[in-house]
Structures are given as structure tokens and as C-alpha cells.
Scaffold this motif. Structure first.
Motif, PDB file in Angstrom:
ATOM      1  N   UNK A 192      -3.142 -12.973  -8.444  1.00  0.00           N
ATOM      2  CA  UNK A 192      -1.872 -11.915  -8.224  1.00  0.00           C
ATOM      3  C   UNK A 192      -0.882 -11.816  -9.654  1.00  0.00           C
ATOM      4  N   UNK A 193      -1.234 -12.697 -10.481  1.00  0.00           N
ATOM      5  CA  UNK A 193      -0.505 -12.622 -11.714  1.00  0.00           C
ATOM      6  C   UNK A 193      -0.843 -11.194 -12.710  1.00  0.00           C
ATOM      7  N   UNK A 194      -0.156 -10.652 -13.173  1.00  0.00           N
ATOM      8  CA  UNK A 194      -0.259  -9.396 -14.027  1.00  0.00           C
ATOM      9  C   UNK A 194      -0.032  -9.715 -15.307  1.00  0.00           C
ATOM     10  N   UNK A 195      -0.701 -10.068 -16.381  1.00  0.00           N
ATOM     11  CA  UNK A 195      -0.532 -10.367 -17.562  1.00  0.00           C
ATOM     12  C   UNK A 195       0.064  -9.280 -18.636  1.00  0.00           C
ATOM     13  N   UNK A 196       1.278  -9.564 -19.315  1.00  0.00           N
ATOM     14  CA  UNK A 196       1.748  -8.707 -20.039  1.00  0.00           C
ATOM     15  C   UNK A 196       0.810  -8.031 -20.776  1.00  0.00           C
ATOM     16  N   UNK A 197       0.713  -6.576 -20.978  1.00  0.00           N
ATOM     17  CA  UNK A 197      -0.597  -5.835 -21.702  1.00  0.00           C
ATOM     18  C   UNK A 197      -0.339  -5.895 -23.271  1.00  0.00           C
ATOM     19  N   UNK A 198       0.842  -6.406 -23.516  1.00  0.00           N
ATOM     20  CA  UNK A 198       0.960  -6.825 -25.058  1.00  0.00           C
ATOM     21  C   UNK A 198       0.218  -8.020 -25.581  1.00  0.00           C
ATOM     22  N   UNK A 199       0.099  -8.949 -24.674  1.00  0.00           N
ATOM     23  CA  UNK A 199      -0.667 -10.246 -24.658  1.00  0.00           C
ATOM     24  C   UNK A 199      -2.241  -9.992 -25.020  1.00  0.00           C
ATOM     25  N   UNK A 200      -2.941  -8.947 -24.454  1.00  0.00           N
ATOM     26  CA  UNK A 200      -4.064  -8.592 -24.651  1.00  0.00           C
ATOM     27  C   UNK A 200      -4.434  -8.228 -26.060  1.00  0.00           C
ATOM     28  N   UNK A 201      -3.505  -7.899 -26.918  1.00  0.00           N
ATOM     29  CA  UNK A 201      -3.545  -7.314 -28.129  1.00  0.00           C
ATOM     30  C   UNK A 201      -3.521  -8.396 -29.273  1.00  0.00           C
ATOM     31  N   UNK A 202      -3.015  -9.673 -28.703  1.00  0.00           N
ATOM     32  CA  UNK A 202      -2.432 -10.602 -29.878  1.00  0.00           C
ATOM     33  C   UNK A 202      -3.901 -11.295 -30.805  1.00  0.00           C
ATOM     34  N   UNK A 203      -3.793 -11.351 -31.774  1.00  0.00           N
ATOM     35  CA  UNK A 203      -4.750 -11.978 -32.478  1.00  0.00           C
ATOM     36  C   UNK A 203      -4.489 -11.961 -33.868  1.00  0.00           C
ATOM     37  N   UNK A 204      -5.466 -12.327 -34.802  1.00  0.00           N
ATOM     38  CA  UNK A 204      -5.316 -12.454 -36.354  1.00  0.00           C
ATOM     39  C   UNK A 204      -5.912 -11.319 -37.021  1.00  0.00           C
ATOM     40  N   UNK A 205      -6.715 -10.382 -36.344  1.00  0.00           N
ATOM     41  CA  UNK A 205      -7.398  -9.267 -37.049  1.00  0.00           C
ATOM     42  C   UNK A 205      -8.351  -9.678 -37.818  1.00  0.00           C
TER      43      UNK A 205
END
Length: 326
Positions: A192-205
Motif C-alpha cells: 500500500x506504500x507509494x514511493x516518492x516519484x523522485x526516489x526512482x530518479x536517484x542515482x550517480x548518472x
């Protein structure tokens, strides 16, 4: 062979077999005293060997263990990892993501991190509960076959053959670890938890290796030639180093299936502070005195100093005369 890795020496029949999951970790030790030599001579060591580092699942000390406990973790054993449980359930790094970037991270206690880093994921990397003891190790389910279409995010990308089920060379460990800390894996345990959409974009590039992997053991690509080859140039690199065999043509990594990008969420824009309003005309100047009175004030100060010096000289002169008269 897998029979050399299982606890009972038997073959692994499948992912749910009692002997399917193994856990590994490594340590590094050095002697207590190290003496550096001049003239290019190698350093010498003495004293007992002391553990200074440990490594199981990658990036645990960097993103899970809090700053004040990193040396303690490096000097510890997995059997004693219960002392870090509170730091895993209430981790430092997600709180920083929330404070600095306003990313909505999962609530504490973080049972998802306990499973990923201490006990193993149920149905994937968790050993039988009868032998389960929470400890930080790199776990691998040897009953899971290799993926025909590997995803560099491993389990986060729907690929059960990848990290944290072992660690393949092409797995993007940094991106996966940061996303996990931000809550990307939390729905696996709390649907039932919806992750923050910004979390999916985190990374080192950095999504791919800058040199090809080799198709002979240990398979890792050679380091940049300028780092290890010296004057040897490309030929020295192709010949390998430290006794490693020369690489043949690298095996191409199968392309990953396209993944729909998550919605782009722009971080909040921080407005610069407004400039202070201009001072109204006629506002008194700040400071001790007005500039046009400086001369008068300085003159009075020097006059007082002069009088004090003159008085002191006269007092000393009188004292000298009185002594000489006696």
C-alpha cells in the motif's frame, strides 16, 4: 561447483531448496605498526593483525551504517551485527534525503532494510528460518537461474537474478542502493506504500562500465591503462597485468528491456532571500561616533593619555627625591 558451496555438500534442486541460499563476506587486516622506509624500500610491519575493513553486500558501510559507527562496523563480525539493528531500522541516510531534498521516505522502523541487508528477502535470499541469524552478508540463491534479459537494477527492476540476490558485474549497485534507501523496495513488503516519484530518479548518472568486461575469470574489465600500465601503453593493457590472462573479445551484454521513465518531479525551487529595503533618507549613521567628530574625540583621548603619563612621571620623580633625601 555448487556442491562445494552448499552446507550439506548436496546439489541445489531449486530456489526453495533448504541449501539454496549462501552468504559470504570478506575482511581485510593489517599489522598494528607500519614503518615507512626511505630510498624506495618497501614498508615493514610488526605486531598483531587487526581487522580494519569488512565487505559483504556492497555499499552497506557507505549508505546504511551511520557516520559515527563506520569504524566499529569495519572492525566487527557478522555474528555481532545485532548491535547495528537500531541503525538499520532508523537509518541516517533516508533522513538526510528527506531534509535536504524533501523526498518522502518510508516511515521507521524500516523492516525492508532489515530484510535486504540483515536477514535476506523472504522467498528470494532468506535462508530457512531454523538457521536464520540476522547478519550483514552478500547472499545468493543458487537455485535462481541466470536471467536471459538482465536488468541492471536487479530485483528493483524485476530481475530476481540480480542484486541483492548476489551481485553481477553489470548490476548498478550505487543506483539500486540509493533507491532502496529512499524507499523504492518498500512496496515489496508494504504494497500500500507509494514511493516518492523522485526516489526512482536517484542515482550517480553512470549506467555502464567504461571498459568491456572480459570473458575469462575474474571477468572484470582492466583498469584504465594510464593508471596501471605505465609506459606500456595499449599493448601492456591487452596483455593484462599481475599475471591475468589477456582478454578475448568481450561477450556482449544483452540489451535490457525498455523501462518507462518515472514521472519527472522537479525539486522545489528555493527562492533567494529578498534584498533588504534601502535605508530612508536621514537615517542616523551607525557606529560609535560621527565621522566629522573623529578629530575632536581623538584629540580628547590623546590629551587624557598625555595627562596620565605626565602625572605618572611626576609621581615617580617625587618618590625618587624623597628616597634620596633619606
Amino acid at each position: 561447483p555448487k556442491t562445494k558451496l552448499t552446507a550439506n555438500g548436496a546439489a541445489v534442486s531449486g530456489p526453495t531448496a533448504a541449501n539454496a541460499v549462501i552468504g559470504v563476506y570478506s575482511t581485510t587486516s593489517r599489522q598494528t605498526t607500519r614503518v615507512l622506509q626511505t630510498g624506495g624500500k618497501p614498508s615493514t610491519g610488526s605486531g598483531d593483525f587487526i581487522q580494519v575493513s569488512r565487505l559483504g553486500s556492497p555499499l552497506v558501510n557507505e549508505v546504511v551504517v551511520p557516520t559515527g559507527a563506520k569504524d566499529l562496523f569495519n572492525n566487527s563480525k557478522p555474528a555481532d551485527d545485532a548491535q547495528f539493528l537500531a541503525k538499520v531500522t532508523t537509518p541516517e541516510f533516508p533522513m538526510l534525503l528527506n531534509k535536504l531534498y524533501n523526498i518522502q521516505v518510508p516511515p521507521t522502523p524500516r523492516d525492508d532494510l532489515v530484510a535486504i541487508f540483515l536477514t535476506g528477502i523472504p522467498g528470494a535470499t532468506q535462508p530457512p528460518t531454523s538457521t536464520l541469524k540476522p547478519s550483514e552478508q552478500l547472499r545468493l540463491n543458487m537455485g535462481v537461474p541466470p536471467s536471459a534479459q538482465p536488468n541492471s537494477l536487479g530485483v528493483l527492476g524485476g530481475d530476481m537474478a540480480g542484486f541483492p540476490n548476489g551481485r553481477r558485474l553489470a548490476d548498478d549497485i550505487v543506483d539500486a542502493s540509493i533507491k532502496v534507501m529512499a524507499g523504492a523496495a518498500y512496496p515489496l513488503f508494504h504494497p500500500d506504500f507509494k514511493p516518492d516519484p523522485l526516489a526512482a530518479q536517484l542515482g550517480d548518472g553512470v549506467d555502464t562500465n567504461d571498459v568491456p568486461f572480459r570473458n575469462v575469470f575474474p571477468y572484470v574489465g582492466l583498469a584504465q591503462c594510464n593508471t596501471v600500465c605505465g609506459e606500456g601503453g595499449t599493448g601492456a593493457r591487452n596483455a593484462g597485468y599481475a599475471g591475468m590472462a589477456a582478454p578475448s573479445q568481450p561477450t556482449a551484454v544483452p540489451p535490457q528491456p525498455p523501462v518507462a521513465p518515472p514521472p519527472v518531479v522537479q525539486p522545489p525551487v528555493v527562492q533567494p532571500p529578498a534584498a533588504p529595503p534601502p535605508a530612508p533618507v536621514g537615517m542616523p549613521r551607525t557606529g560609535l561616533v560621527q565621522s566629522e567628530n573623529y578629530g575632536l574625540v581623538l584629540g580628547l583621548v590623546f590629551m587624557i593619555i598625555g595627562l596620565a603619563l605626565a602625572g605618572g612621571y611626576a609621581a615617580r620623580r617625587k618618590s625618587t627625591v624623597e628616597v634620596s633625601d633619606r
